[in-house]
Design a protein around this motif. Sequence first.
Motif, short mmCIF file in Angstrom:
data_model
loop_
_atom_site.label_atom_id
_atom_site.label_comp_id
_atom_site.label_asym_id
_atom_site.label_seq_id
_atom_site.Cartn_x
_atom_site.Cartn_y
_atom_site.Cartn_z
N VAL A 179 14.39 8.22 -0.99
CA VAL A 179 14.16 8.80 0.33
C VAL A 179 14.13 7.66 1.36
CG1 VAL A 179 12.52 10.08 1.78
CG2 VAL A 179 12.90 10.77 -0.60
N PRO A 180 14.79 7.80 2.51
CA PRO A 180 14.77 6.75 3.53
C PRO A 180 13.34 6.31 3.88
CG PRO A 180 16.37 8.43 4.12
CD PRO A 180 15.63 8.95 2.92
N GLU A 181 13.17 5.02 4.08
CA GLU A 181 11.83 4.47 4.33
C GLU A 181 11.20 5.01 5.61
OE1 GLU A 181 11.82 0.25 4.09
OE2 GLU A 181 12.17 0.21 1.94
N ASP A 182 12.02 5.48 6.55
CA ASP A 182 11.44 6.07 7.76
C ASP A 182 10.53 7.24 7.40
OD1 ASP A 182 12.43 4.46 9.79
OD2 ASP A 182 14.38 5.44 9.72
N PHE A 183 10.87 7.96 6.35
CA PHE A 183 10.02 9.08 5.92
C PHE A 183 8.87 8.59 5.04
CE2 PHE A 183 14.16 11.13 6.64
CZ PHE A 183 13.78 12.20 7.44
N THR A 184 9.19 7.77 4.03
CA THR A 184 8.17 7.38 3.05
C THR A 184 7.06 6.53 3.66
OG1 THR A 184 9.54 5.49 2.37
CG2 THR A 184 9.78 7.53 1.12
N LYS A 185 7.43 5.61 4.56
CA LYS A 185 6.40 4.75 5.17
C LYS A 185 5.43 5.57 6.00
CE LYS A 185 8.60 0.21 5.41
NZ LYS A 185 9.21 -0.81 6.28
N ARG A 186 5.95 6.56 6.72
CA ARG A 186 5.07 7.34 7.59
C ARG A 186 4.15 8.26 6.80
NH1 ARG A 186 8.99 5.69 10.96
NH2 ARG A 186 8.35 5.32 13.11
N ILE A 187 4.60 8.68 5.63
CA ILE A 187 3.73 9.50 4.78
C ILE A 187 2.63 8.64 4.16
CG2 ILE A 187 3.68 10.73 2.57
CD1 ILE A 187 6.28 12.04 3.30
N LEU A 188 3.00 7.44 3.72
CA LEU A 188 2.05 6.59 3.00
C LEU A 188 1.11 5.83 3.93
CD1 LEU A 188 1.35 5.71 0.09
CD2 LEU A 188 2.86 3.75 0.45
N PHE A 189 1.61 5.45 5.12
CA PHE A 189 0.82 4.61 6.02
C PHE A 189 0.44 5.33 7.33
CE2 PHE A 189 3.68 1.42 3.85
CZ PHE A 189 2.72 1.02 2.93
N CYS A 190 0.36 6.65 7.29
CA CYS A 190 0.04 7.39 8.52
C CYS A 190 -1.34 6.97 9.04
CB CYS A 190 0.09 8.90 8.25
SG CYS A 190 -0.65 9.43 6.69
N PRO A 191 -1.47 6.75 10.36
CA PRO A 191 -2.75 6.32 10.93
C PRO A 191 -3.72 7.48 11.06
CG PRO A 191 -1.12 6.56 12.65
CD PRO A 191 -0.40 6.83 11.36
N CYS A 192 -4.94 7.30 10.57
CA CYS A 192 -5.92 8.40 10.57
C CYS A 192 -7.16 8.05 11.39
CB CYS A 192 -6.35 8.71 9.14
SG CYS A 192 -5.07 9.52 8.17
N GLN A 193 -7.69 9.07 12.04
CA GLN A 193 -8.92 8.92 12.81
C GLN A 193 -10.09 9.68 12.19
OE1 GLN A 193 -9.01 6.85 15.44
NE2 GLN A 193 -6.84 6.42 15.11
N ASP A 194 -9.81 10.51 11.20
CA ASP A 194 -10.89 11.28 10.57
C ASP A 194 -10.67 11.36 9.07
OD1 ASP A 194 -9.34 13.74 9.84
OD2 ASP A 194 -9.07 13.86 12.00
#
Length: 314
Positions: A179-194
């Motif tokens: 899967v293109p890294e644009d998708f995988t990186k955002r799933i794995l490293f998504c920024p969270c506030q809660d």
Amino acid sequence: PSSDCVVAEQLCLSDSTCNATYRTLENCALAKTRLLSLDHDSRVRCLNAELDLGNSSLLHCKCHRRMKRQEHCLRIYWTVHSSMTDAENNCESPLPSTAEHWKTDYNKLAALLSGKNCSQLAGDATNPCLKATHVCNLSKKCFRLRTDYASICTKGAGSEDMCDRRKCHRGLRNFFEKVPEDFTKRILFCPCQDEFCGERRRKTIVPDCSFQYNTKPNCLWLLDSCLEDHICKSRLADFQQNCQPVDMSPDGCSLHNHAACLQAYMGMIGTPMTPNYVSNSSVEVSLWCTCENSGNQKEKCDQILGMFERNKCL
């Protein structure tokens, strides 16, 4: 083309001298894999064979990310470098970095989709991990491979039946490789506030199967399991090279390339040394292992664990 180990092997096998040298190295690598002790003459013969490849394209070949027959390619690489397979040698990575900064504009991507999907994405603004998952679902390939590993990794997890960790790891590697890294990186490293978002991020890799054991093994056992596997051994070398911390550096990273470090970190997922987030409320990561009862190898064990827990570069 000669930088590809598969092509380099074919060229070598077509030459009688290189062929004989390569066959010697195959026996050396096999002995090391089977933990057979070599006598002095055999060790000298193995080292000489490696030196004899000095003018061969095999010595400097690489295995490219997302290539076909990657495992075969990595087997060739470690055959040629069989004298340098210990983790503490920090040998050069067989996987040259291709990491670049993320470029995809997800607002633009959402605008290309139907109004229903756009409004769904807009509703996920408070949970970036949920939004990243929905964006993945809009790509047939991302959705299919994510569904594949999720179904494999959840089967038997948390019940009396043990999940098939090997298949789970293979499914995770498929997802992060294809899967293109644009998708995988955002799933794995998504920024969270809660913590709700953090929980989703922590469970991205289905940790009950891919990450956790009933009891924490010793980190040196994880290392040994990794070094017995061509893929894991290669990705560990890649991680060590691209995530090498340096205290004197302003960003804590020797190569100053955090994108390459994150790419190398993703490469460890789906291997015996799979890392993950340790909680829902932080971005700290770790291996699922302990250094208790390490005896006189405690320092080495702490170094292995510290590559993930206390790595400023990562």
